[in-house]
Design an enzyme around this catalytic site. Structure first.
Site, PDB file in Angstrom:
ATOM      1  CG  HIS A   6      43.102 -14.496 -33.618  1.00 56.03           C
ATOM      2  ND1 HIS A   6      43.536 -15.374 -34.582  1.00 56.03           N
ATOM      3  CD2 HIS A   6      42.232 -15.201 -32.834  1.00 56.03           C
ATOM      4  CE1 HIS A   6      42.968 -16.550 -34.404  1.00 56.03           C
ATOM      5  NE2 HIS A   6      42.180 -16.482 -33.344  1.00 56.03           N
ATOM      6  CB  CYS A  56      48.370 -14.253 -39.333  1.00 59.08           C
ATOM      7  SG  CYS A  56      48.117 -15.886 -38.612  1.00 59.08           S
ATOM      8  NE  ARG A  66      51.876 -18.038 -38.133  1.00 60.11           N
ATOM      9  CZ  ARG A  66      51.058 -18.432 -39.091  1.00 60.11           C
ATOM     10  NH1 ARG A  66      50.870 -17.644 -40.155  1.00 60.11           N
ATOM     11  NH2 ARG A  66      50.430 -19.591 -39.013  1.00 60.11           N
TER      12      ARG A  66
END
Length: 262
Positions: free
Chosen positions: A166, A240, A249
């Protein structure tokens, strides 16, 4: 002379009173809704980070205690030689057949799914995070872990070690991944060895469907100029981008420089 009795008209005042009460009630509901939304944002952006980071730190401590308690492991496969390292850095040539055969013969089985088994360290951005097998959100990424893509190479092996994490919320281990530069060091620690990778390329933005960035010899099908062309021992980090979105990405590629047995 008749005395007139004043007539009080209350209809208009009643309507005004009702309108005022409705307006006040609406204002109270708006304030309440705003407070609830604020609490949700605080929970998502702060509390989930605090929980996940704490859990990830604990997992790193547990792994390191387990490794320290184990007897010495057999020597790890030798690191790539000068010729192989140069080929991986430039994208030309490839490892010698003997080196590839030794790595293929020493390939270890995949760790149990969703279980942490390695530690990722990136000095440039001050990152230390556990690595677990799998990239499921609930089971891995939302715990603040870095996830290892199943079927990609394991640390130190020929092929491509592909990892995801993340960038925002839930520990956000890859929050500052965009700060990595060519030549930066990335360390992958396992029970048996420390694998040192060196950053070679960064792809600032590509689509989520650009799956070839995880290939054994990685390249971008969206940005064809971004590619390696020879077999080697690669590392791919994905997250991300831009921040707080999942529209694109960010990809960082590295190559294996050395292996040090524990």
């Amino acid at each position: 002379m008749r005395e007139r009795i004043p007539v009080v008209v209350q209809g208009r005042r009643t309507r005004r009173s009702r309108a005022a009460r409705a307006l006040w009630t609406g204002a109270e509901l708006a304030v309440t809704l705003g407070a609830v939304l604020l609490l949700l944002v605080v929970h998502q952006l702060w509390w989930t980070n605090r929980q996940a980071q704490h859990a990830a730190d604990d997992q790193v401590d547990r792994l390191e205690r387990q490794w320290d308690a184990r007897p010495p492991s057999p020597a790890a496969p030798p690191a790539p030689g000068d010729d192989e390292g140069a080929a991986a850095r430039t994208g030309r040539g490839g490892p010698s057949p003997g080196t590839s055969a030794r790595r293929a013969a020493g390939r270890s089985p995949a760790p149990p799914r969703n279980r942490a088994y390695a530690v990722l360290r990136i000095p440039r951005i001050g990152l230390t995070a556990p690595v677990a097998e799998g990239v499921g959100k609930a089971a891995v990424l939302n715990k603040g872990y870095v996830g290892h893509y199943p079927h990609s190479a394991q640390p130190g092996e020929a092929g491509n070690v592909a990892l995801a994490g993340h960038r925002n919320t839930h520990g956000e281990p890859f929050r500052r991944l965009d700060r990595l530069r060519t030549g930066d060091t990335v360390l992958l620690d396992t029970a048996g060895a420390r694998y040192t990778y060196v950053v070679r390329r960064t792809l600032p933005r590509t689509t989520p469907a650009d799956g070839t960035v995880l290939a054994a010899v990685p390249y971008s099908s969206v940005h064809p100029a971004q590619r390696f062309t020879a077999p080697g021992a690669y590392l791919t980090l994905t997250t991300c981008t831009p921040e707080y979105t999942s529209a694109y990405r960010l990809v960082v590629w590295g190559v294996l420089r050395s292996t040090q047995s524990r």
